[in-house]
Design an enzyme around this catalytic site. Structure first.
Site, mmCIF file in Angstrom:
data_model
loop_
_atom_site.group_PDB
_atom_site.id
_atom_site.type_symbol
_atom_site.label_atom_id
_atom_site.label_comp_id
_atom_site.label_asym_id
_atom_site.label_seq_id
_atom_site.Cartn_x
_atom_site.Cartn_y
_atom_site.Cartn_z
ATOM 1 N N SER A 137 0.890 -1.162 0.000
ATOM 2 C CA SER A 137 0.000 0.000 0.000
ATOM 3 C C SER A 137 0.924 1.206 0.000
ATOM 4 O O SER A 137 2.108 1.070 0.347
ATOM 5 C CB SER A 137 -0.832 -0.001 1.284
ATOM 6 O OG SER A 137 -1.403 1.277 1.513
ATOM 7 N N TYR A 150 -2.008 -1.285 10.948
ATOM 8 C CA TYR A 150 -2.141 -1.729 9.557
ATOM 9 C C TYR A 150 -0.905 -1.318 8.745
ATOM 10 O O TYR A 150 -0.335 -2.128 8.014
ATOM 11 C CB TYR A 150 -3.414 -1.125 8.950
ATOM 12 C CG TYR A 150 -3.532 -1.345 7.456
ATOM 13 C CD1 TYR A 150 -3.742 -2.619 6.942
ATOM 14 C CD2 TYR A 150 -3.428 -0.271 6.558
ATOM 15 C CE1 TYR A 150 -3.840 -2.831 5.574
ATOM 16 C CE2 TYR A 150 -3.530 -0.470 5.195
ATOM 17 C CZ TYR A 150 -3.739 -1.754 4.694
ATOM 18 O OH TYR A 150 -3.829 -1.957 3.341
#
Ligand SMILES: NC(=O)c1ccc[n+]([C@@H]2O[C@H](COP(=O)([O-])OP(=O)(O)OC[C@H]3O[C@@H](n4cnc5c(N)ncnc54)[C@H](OP(=O)(O)O)[C@@H]3O)[C@@H](O)[C@H]2O)c1
Length: 285
Positions: A137, A150
Site C-alpha cells: 500500500s 495496519y
C-alpha cells in the site's frame, strides 16, 4: 477449452482487487485458484469462467493455513503466479487497539503471506520461473495517525518483498510490490466494522485527537475521486504478463501528493506535513 498458460493463486479473491485479478487472469488463460473465507462468493466467481477454482480458506486459522499450504506444495502442476492480496485493517490510537486484534491483522497481512509464499517457492524453483505479486500500500512507506498497526504490516510486507526479490531472482522468479493508494472496495467498511465505535470507548483525553483526525481526513478526502479495483487488477495482470516487470507499481489517490512528499522531505518536515494533512497539527489536550 484453450491452452492453459499456467496455474495461479490469488488470496483475498472474494472481493475487491483480488476478485478482479482472478477474473482477468482467468481471461488471460491462467487456471486460477481463488481463495478467501466466503465460499459462496468464490462459488459465484467460479461460475463466470471454467478456469477459476474456488478454494475457501481462513488464513488466520493456523491449521487451515497449514493444510492449504501442504496442498499447494503437493500440486502436480506448481503455482507459477502467486498474488498475495488478502488483507484488512483495524484503526485506532495505539493505546486503544488490543494486542489480540493486532495479532489477527498480522496473521493475515503478514504471516499467511509468508507461509503461502514458502509453500509456492519450491514449485517455482522447479519451474525455474514464476511471478509473486505482493499487495502493499502507499502506507507501506508512511503512515496516517490512528493507522499505525495496519501500516506496520505493510511496511513489513515491503521489506519481505524487497528481500525476496533479490533472493529468488537467481532462479528466474520475479517478485513485484504493488502500492495502491485508496481504492473503492469493501476494505473501508470492513475496517470500520472491525474497529467498532472507538470514539465512544476511548479515554476522554483522546476524544479531541479522534475528532481532529476525523475532520482532517474528511477534508483530505473531500475532493478525491476514488478509483475502483480494476485500476489495480489491470496493473497486477500487466506485471504478470510483462517480460520484465518493475520492482514496484503505484496507482491511486495520494500517490503523488503524500508519497511523493515522503520521498522529497526529511523526516521532521514530513512529520509536520502529515500532522497538518490529518488535522492534528498544533493540537494540545
Ligand atoms: N482498498 C484500499 O484502499 C487498499 C489500498 C492499498 C492496499 N490495499 C490492500 O489491497 C489488498 C486487497 O484489499 P481490497 O481493497 O481489495 O479489500 P477487500 O475488498 O476488503 O478484500 C479483502 C480480501 O481479503 C480476504 N480476507 C480477509 N481476511 C481473510 C482471512 N482471514 N482469510 C482469508 N482471506 C481473508 C477477504 O475475503 P473473506 O472476507 O471472504 O475472507 C477479501 O477477499 C489488501 O491487502 C489491502 O490491504 C487496499
Amino acid at each position: 477449452m484453450g491452452t492453459i498458460r499456467g496455474k495461479a493463486l490469488v488470496t483475498g479473491a472474494s472481493s475487491g482487487m483480488g476478485r478482479e485479478t482472478v477474473r482477468k487472469l482467468a481471461q488471460e488463460g491462467y487456471q486460477v485458484i481463488a481463495s478467501a473465507r466466503r465460499k459462496e462468493r468464490l462459488d459465484e466467481l467460479a461460475k463466470e469462467n471454467q478456469n477459476i477454482i474456488p478454494r475457501p480458506v481462513d488464513l488466520s486459522d493456523a491449521q487451515e493455513l497449514e493444510k492449504f499450504c501442504q496442498e499447494l506444495s503437493n500440486l502436480a502442476e506448481p503455482i507459477s503466479v502467486l498474488i498475495n492480496n488478502a488483507g484488512f485493517s483495524i484503526r485506532g490510537a495505539l493505546e486503544d487497539v488490543s494486542l489480540s486484534s493486532v495479532r489477527r491483522v498480522y496473521e493475515v497481512n503478514l504471516f499467511a503471506l509468508i507461509r503461502v509464499t514458502q509453500a509456492c517457492l519450491p514449485g517455482m524453483r522447479r519451474l525455474k520461473g514464476g511471478t509473486i505479486v505482493n499487495l502493499s500500500s502507499i502506507v507501506g512507506k508512511f503512515t496516517f495517525p490512528l493507522n499505525g498497526v495496519y501500516s506496520s504490516t505493510k511496511h513489513a510486507v515491503e521489506a519481505i518483498t524487497d528481500a525476496l526479490r533479490m533472493e529468488v531472482r537467481p532462479f528466474g522468479i520475479r517478485v513485484v510490490t504493488i502500492r495502491p493508494g485508496i481504492i473503492a472496495t469493501e476494505f473501508n467498511d470492513t475496517a470500520n466494522q472491525l474497529t467498532g465505535d472507538l470514539f465512544s470507548r476511548t479515554d476522554p483525553d483522546y476524544k479531541p485527537v479522534y475528532q481532529a483526525y476525523g475532520a482532517g481526513m474528511a477534508k483530505l478526502f473531500s475532493n478525491v475521486s476514488i478509483p475502483g479495483p480494476d485500476l489495480i487488477a489491470d496493473i497486477i495482470v500487466k506485471a504478470v504478463l510483462s517480460d520484465s516487470p518493475k520492482a514496484v507499481y503505484f496507482a491511486g489517490p495520494f500517490v503523488e501528493e503524500i508519497y511523493g512528499q515522503r520521498i522529497r522531505m526529511d523526516d521532521d518536515s514530513f512529520d509536520q506535513f502529515m500532522s497538518e494533512k490529518t488535522g492534528l497539527k498544533g493540537l494540545k489536550v
